[in-house]
Write a protein that holds these residues in place. Sequence first.
Motif, PDB file in Angstrom:
ATOM      1  N   LEU A   1       0.814  -1.217   0.000  1.00 12.62           N
ATOM      2  CA  LEU A   1       0.000   0.000   0.000  1.00 12.62           C
ATOM      3  C   LEU A   1       0.847   1.267   0.000  1.00 12.62           C
ATOM      4  N   PHE A   2       2.102   1.135   0.437  1.00 12.45           N
ATOM      5  CA  PHE A   2       2.969   2.317   0.585  1.00 12.45           C
ATOM      6  C   PHE A   2       4.420   1.842   0.560  1.00 12.45           C
ATOM      7  N   ILE A   3       5.265   2.588  -0.124  1.00  4.39           N
ATOM      8  CA  ILE A   3       6.703   2.304  -0.172  1.00  4.39           C
ATOM      9  C   ILE A   3       7.439   3.641  -0.123  1.00  4.39           C
ATOM     10  N   HIS A   4       8.443   3.713   0.722  1.00  6.58           N
ATOM     11  CA  HIS A   4       9.297   4.903   0.726  1.00  6.58           C
ATOM     12  C   HIS A   4      10.668   4.533   1.277  1.00  6.58           C
ATOM     13  N   GLU A   5      11.709   4.972   0.602  1.00  2.00           N
ATOM     14  CA  GLU A   5      13.063   4.797   1.109  1.00  2.00           C
ATOM     15  C   GLU A   5      13.593   6.149   1.555  1.00  2.00           C
ATOM     16  N   GLY A   6      14.249   6.155   2.717  1.00  2.00           N
ATOM     17  CA  GLY A   6      14.766   7.389   3.283  1.00  2.00           C
ATOM     18  C   GLY A   6      13.810   7.926   4.339  1.00  2.00           C
ATOM     19  N   ALA A   7      14.064   9.137   4.755  1.00  2.00           N
ATOM     20  CA  ALA A   7      13.277   9.749   5.830  1.00  2.00           C
ATOM     21  C   ALA A   7      11.882  10.125   5.338  1.00  2.00           C
ATOM     22  N   LEU A   8      10.897   9.807   6.157  1.00  3.65           N
ATOM     23  CA  LEU A   8       9.526  10.230   5.880  1.00  3.65           C
ATOM     24  C   LEU A   8       9.317  11.638   6.418  1.00  3.65           C
ATOM     25  N   ASN A   9       8.566  12.450   5.691  1.00  5.15           N
ATOM     26  CA  ASN A   9       8.196  13.750   6.237  1.00  5.15           C
ATOM     27  C   ASN A   9       6.917  13.588   7.067  1.00  5.15           C
ATOM     28  N   GLN A  10       6.461  14.638   7.682  1.00  4.21           N
ATOM     29  CA  GLN A  10       5.279  14.576   8.551  1.00  4.21           C
ATOM     30  C   GLN A  10       4.051  14.058   7.806  1.00  4.21           C
ATOM     31  N   GLN A  11       3.837  14.534   6.602  1.00  3.59           N
ATOM     32  CA  GLN A  11       2.678  14.109   5.810  1.00  3.59           C
ATOM     33  C   GLN A  11       2.760  12.613   5.510  1.00  3.59           C
ATOM     34  N   GLN A  12       3.932  12.115   5.169  1.00  5.50           N
ATOM     35  CA  GLN A  12       4.091  10.684   4.881  1.00  5.50           C
ATOM     36  C   GLN A  12       3.878   9.835   6.132  1.00  5.50           C
ATOM     37  N   ARG A  13       4.355  10.302   7.288  1.00  8.73           N
ATOM     38  CA  ARG A  13       4.113   9.566   8.540  1.00  8.73           C
ATOM     39  C   ARG A  13       2.609   9.480   8.820  1.00  8.73           C
ATOM     40  N   GLN A  14       1.916  10.587   8.616  1.00  7.30           N
ATOM     41  CA  GLN A  14       0.461  10.589   8.812  1.00  7.30           C
ATOM     42  C   GLN A  14      -0.218   9.645   7.823  1.00  7.30           C
ATOM     43  N   GLN A  15       0.268   9.617   6.592  1.00 14.28           N
ATOM     44  CA  GLN A  15      -0.285   8.728   5.574  1.00 14.28           C
ATOM     45  C   GLN A  15      -0.099   7.260   5.979  1.00 14.28           C
ATOM     46  N   VAL A  16       1.069   6.909   6.497  1.00 11.25           N
ATOM     47  CA  VAL A  16       1.342   5.539   6.931  1.00 11.25           C
ATOM     48  C   VAL A  16       0.369   5.143   8.052  1.00 11.25           C
ATOM     49  N   ILE A  17       0.234   5.986   9.042  1.00 10.57           N
ATOM     50  CA  ILE A  17      -0.661   5.690  10.167  1.00 10.57           C
ATOM     51  C   ILE A  17      -2.102   5.570   9.687  1.00 10.57           C
ATOM     52  N   ALA A  18      -2.517   6.466   8.795  1.00 13.49           N
ATOM     53  CA  ALA A  18      -3.890   6.421   8.271  1.00 13.49           C
ATOM     54  C   ALA A  18      -4.125   5.144   7.453  1.00 13.49           C
TER      55      ALA A  18
END
Length: 183
Positions: free
Chosen positions: A160-177
Amino acid sequence: MYKKLLAIVFVAIIPTLAHANNLKMNTTLPAVTVTNKGELILNNNSIGYQAWNSAELVGKTHIIMAIAGRASAKEINAKLVNAISAAKFPQQKYQTTTIINQDDAIWGTSSFVKSAAEESKKQYPWSSIVLDSNGNVQKSWDLQKESSAIIVLDKNAKILFIHEGALNQQQRQQVIALVKKNI
């Protein structure tokens, strides 16, 4: 003058443009097995190891944190770890799986990486921690070295989600959601 500057900039960024993992959204992870070390198992305060296979990721929503065996890689997404803890996801429907690439440790520190993984398992016995001595996961999924990858899977192990490197605040919220939506 500008052409030379553009050429220098382009040559400098080619390595970052050229690297791309082989993970695709809405597909399952490429199959990989870790047999040299593997998943840490806690039994009466003793740590053992068993083979781990990515096929085991079916049945729960997962956040996979695939990290290099370096303190710097662990710190890349420490804020996400805090957000996961604060979310208090139900253990029967959710699992964090941390895959530590011991093969991507700073020379001479692999025993410290192993000890730190074992201490983490004792501190968080419900956690799923995989020690990958040979870097099988990093190689199989073509992940960046010296970094951290965050992957969210639904209960059918679809990405559902893939990211390499540091997540920004919006991406962290997206992961939790995404986790909340899929548990």
